[in-house]
Motif scaffolding. Sequence first.
Motif, PDB file in Angstrom:
ATOM      1  N   UNK A  99      50.607  39.998  38.011  1.00  0.00           N
ATOM      2  CA  UNK A  99      50.914  38.806  37.226  1.00  0.00           C
ATOM      3  C   UNK A  99      49.663  38.243  36.564  1.00  0.00           C
ATOM      4  N   UNK A 100      48.503  38.371  37.237  1.00  0.00           N
ATOM      5  CA  UNK A 100      47.259  37.880  36.646  1.00  0.00           C
ATOM      6  C   UNK A 100      46.940  38.610  35.350  1.00  0.00           C
ATOM      7  N   UNK A 101      47.297  39.891  35.277  1.00  0.00           N
ATOM      8  CA  UNK A 101      47.080  40.673  34.053  1.00  0.00           C
ATOM      9  C   UNK A 101      48.161  40.354  33.024  1.00  0.00           C
ATOM     10  N   UNK A 102      49.392  40.285  33.483  1.00  0.00           N
ATOM     11  CA  UNK A 102      50.520  40.076  32.561  1.00  0.00           C
ATOM     12  C   UNK A 102      50.504  38.695  31.921  1.00  0.00           C
ATOM     13  N   UNK A 103      49.817  37.745  32.555  1.00  0.00           N
ATOM     14  CA  UNK A 103      49.729  36.399  31.963  1.00  0.00           C
ATOM     15  C   UNK A 103      48.785  36.362  30.759  1.00  0.00           C
ATOM     16  N   UNK A 104      47.976  37.399  30.589  1.00  0.00           N
ATOM     17  CA  UNK A 104      47.023  37.409  29.479  1.00  0.00           C
ATOM     18  C   UNK A 104      47.765  37.800  28.202  1.00  0.00           C
ATOM     19  N   UNK A 105      48.186  36.810  27.449  1.00  0.00           N
ATOM     20  CA  UNK A 105      48.850  37.009  26.164  1.00  0.00           C
ATOM     21  C   UNK A 105      48.051  36.236  25.126  1.00  0.00           C
ATOM     22  N   UNK A 106      47.561  36.932  24.115  1.00  0.00           N
ATOM     23  CA  UNK A 106      46.653  36.332  23.147  1.00  0.00           C
ATOM     24  C   UNK A 106      47.405  35.575  22.060  1.00  0.00           C
ATOM     25  N   UNK A 107      46.790  34.519  21.536  1.00  0.00           N
ATOM     26  CA  UNK A 107      47.429  33.785  20.436  1.00  0.00           C
ATOM     27  C   UNK A 107      47.731  34.713  19.261  1.00  0.00           C
ATOM     28  N   UNK A 108      48.945  34.685  18.783  1.00  0.00           N
ATOM     29  CA  UNK A 108      49.328  35.522  17.652  1.00  0.00           C
ATOM     30  C   UNK A 108      49.806  36.903  18.034  1.00  0.00           C
ATOM     31  N   UNK A 165      41.438  37.094  38.392  1.00  0.00           N
ATOM     32  CA  UNK A 165      41.086  37.824  37.173  1.00  0.00           C
ATOM     33  C   UNK A 165      39.760  38.542  37.331  1.00  0.00           C
ATOM     34  N   UNK A 166      38.786  37.873  37.950  1.00  0.00           N
ATOM     35  CA  UNK A 166      37.490  38.513  38.197  1.00  0.00           C
ATOM     36  C   UNK A 166      37.652  39.687  39.147  1.00  0.00           C
ATOM     37  N   UNK A 167      38.476  39.517  40.186  1.00  0.00           N
ATOM     38  CA  UNK A 167      38.691  40.605  41.141  1.00  0.00           C
ATOM     39  C   UNK A 167      39.328  41.810  40.464  1.00  0.00           C
ATOM     40  N   UNK A 168      40.268  41.573  39.547  1.00  0.00           N
ATOM     41  CA  UNK A 168      40.882  42.683  38.804  1.00  0.00           C
ATOM     42  C   UNK A 168      39.829  43.422  37.986  1.00  0.00           C
ATOM     43  N   UNK A 169      38.946  42.667  37.331  1.00  0.00           N
ATOM     44  CA  UNK A 169      37.892  43.278  36.526  1.00  0.00           C
ATOM     45  C   UNK A 169      36.951  44.110  37.388  1.00  0.00           C
ATOM     46  N   UNK A 170      36.582  43.598  38.558  1.00  0.00           N
ATOM     47  CA  UNK A 170      35.674  44.338  39.439  1.00  0.00           C
ATOM     48  C   UNK A 170      36.363  45.568  40.027  1.00  0.00           C
ATOM     49  N   UNK A 171      37.657  45.442  40.334  1.00  0.00           N
ATOM     50  CA  UNK A 171      38.412  46.601  40.807  1.00  0.00           C
ATOM     51  C   UNK A 171      38.413  47.691  39.747  1.00  0.00           C
ATOM     52  N   UNK A 172      38.569  47.303  38.487  1.00  0.00           N
ATOM     53  CA  UNK A 172      38.558  48.258  37.380  1.00  0.00           C
ATOM     54  C   UNK A 172      37.192  48.925  37.236  1.00  0.00           C
ATOM     55  N   UNK A 173      36.119  48.162  37.425  1.00  0.00           N
ATOM     56  CA  UNK A 173      34.777  48.749  37.365  1.00  0.00           C
ATOM     57  C   UNK A 173      34.607  49.803  38.457  1.00  0.00           C
ATOM     58  N   UNK A 174      35.104  49.486  39.650  1.00  0.00           N
ATOM     59  CA  UNK A 174      35.017  50.467  40.729  1.00  0.00           C
ATOM     60  C   UNK A 174      35.814  51.724  40.431  1.00  0.00           C
ATOM     61  N   UNK A 175      37.012  51.549  39.879  1.00  0.00           N
ATOM     62  CA  UNK A 175      37.828  52.713  39.508  1.00  0.00           C
ATOM     63  C   UNK A 175      37.144  53.520  38.417  1.00  0.00           C
TER      64      UNK A 175
END
Length: 383
Positions: A102-111, A335-345
């Motif tokens: 949900x933390x990723x899916x909530x990221x919807x950009x204007x427009x 959100x930061x944890x998701x980003x760090x998890x992605x860096x590890x992957x």
Amino acid sequence: MPRKTSSPADEDLLAAARAQGAVVSATQLERWRSAVLLPRNVTRSLGRGRGSTSIAPDGALELVVWLAEHARPGRRPHDLAVHAFGDGFAVPETTVRAAWRAAVQRVVLPGERDAPRPAGDADDRADWAWSVAERATADAASVVLPRRMRRIDKRITAAGVSWAPPDLAQFDRGPASTEPVTAKDFATFAVAGVLAGVSELSGPAMAPHVRALLPAGAVSPIASWLEYPEEPGTDPAEINDGAGTSLLPAGDVREDLLRTIDAATPEQLRAAWRAAADMREWALAQCAAVEAELDSGDLGDATVAWMMSSALGLPRLLIRDVLRDRRPSLSTRVSTAVMLLSLGAGMDRLRELVPDGQFELLPQILPPFLHGLAGVPLPASPA
């Protein structure tokens, strides 16, 4: 309709929770189970035709006590789930993954919703990504670096320290373009990269934005490597195995983040959650340490570490992210944890794609809070 009577297992659970000082009711247990925050009781056969009984699963008591302290009106179940899980409690894994997703899916950009996403053609997708990015960053910040970082950089320069020491300068061929990158340019590139993925994330495209993070006069071997790939296939956008696995995600980066969350073990999710907190502490400690040296006039290890973070790129970017987050919240930590998890992957993929890489240098390149996620071996214990 009258509420059904609590089961003996629930009565035992409530009594045990109250004995630990937790104010909790049977209604709250039902509410937490409906939100899938609390696992349901486990049914066990008594054998030999004697029927069955139910008991609270392992860890349920500790979780109930924690929820009694932290759950309150207005607090989202997903926020409670990631917090409790990160603290080591037995939240159902499906709920934890749903909260991370949900933390990723909530990221919807204007427009983004106003312009239909093109299907198929990479060029059309890139045009769409840049169009959305331009709208999304119309009110971008006026500066790339937070004030605290700029102030530290200027104080180091005023102390007469060179940002281009010869041992580093020899590895930087200089920028390929003298065109300055503005804060809006930086933000627009980042958003377009998220939407389009690898097609917009070539080394030469990234290099000017790496240099935009540097203090005036600083050299960057990392930016130079991105700008002038020495051999075919060394551009990050070109690193792949020819069979569908690439270092950088193809297409929307958010889709890759969701796949990374789904593939992560519970231990990796928990490690990323802890790393997000450690990252903030580390970044603020870095700032405080170099400021203390500058105040005393005795420049030492902290100043060297600050300058190395500039040369390496990633540590400086992470410090920037922490300082820009002036009001940290549970949502920003996820959100930061998701980003760090992605860096590890990403480090795992890099090991597969470039098995002869100099990974022994990772302990010096990556901040300590990333070591576990990036698979950096722990130092050997003294005999």
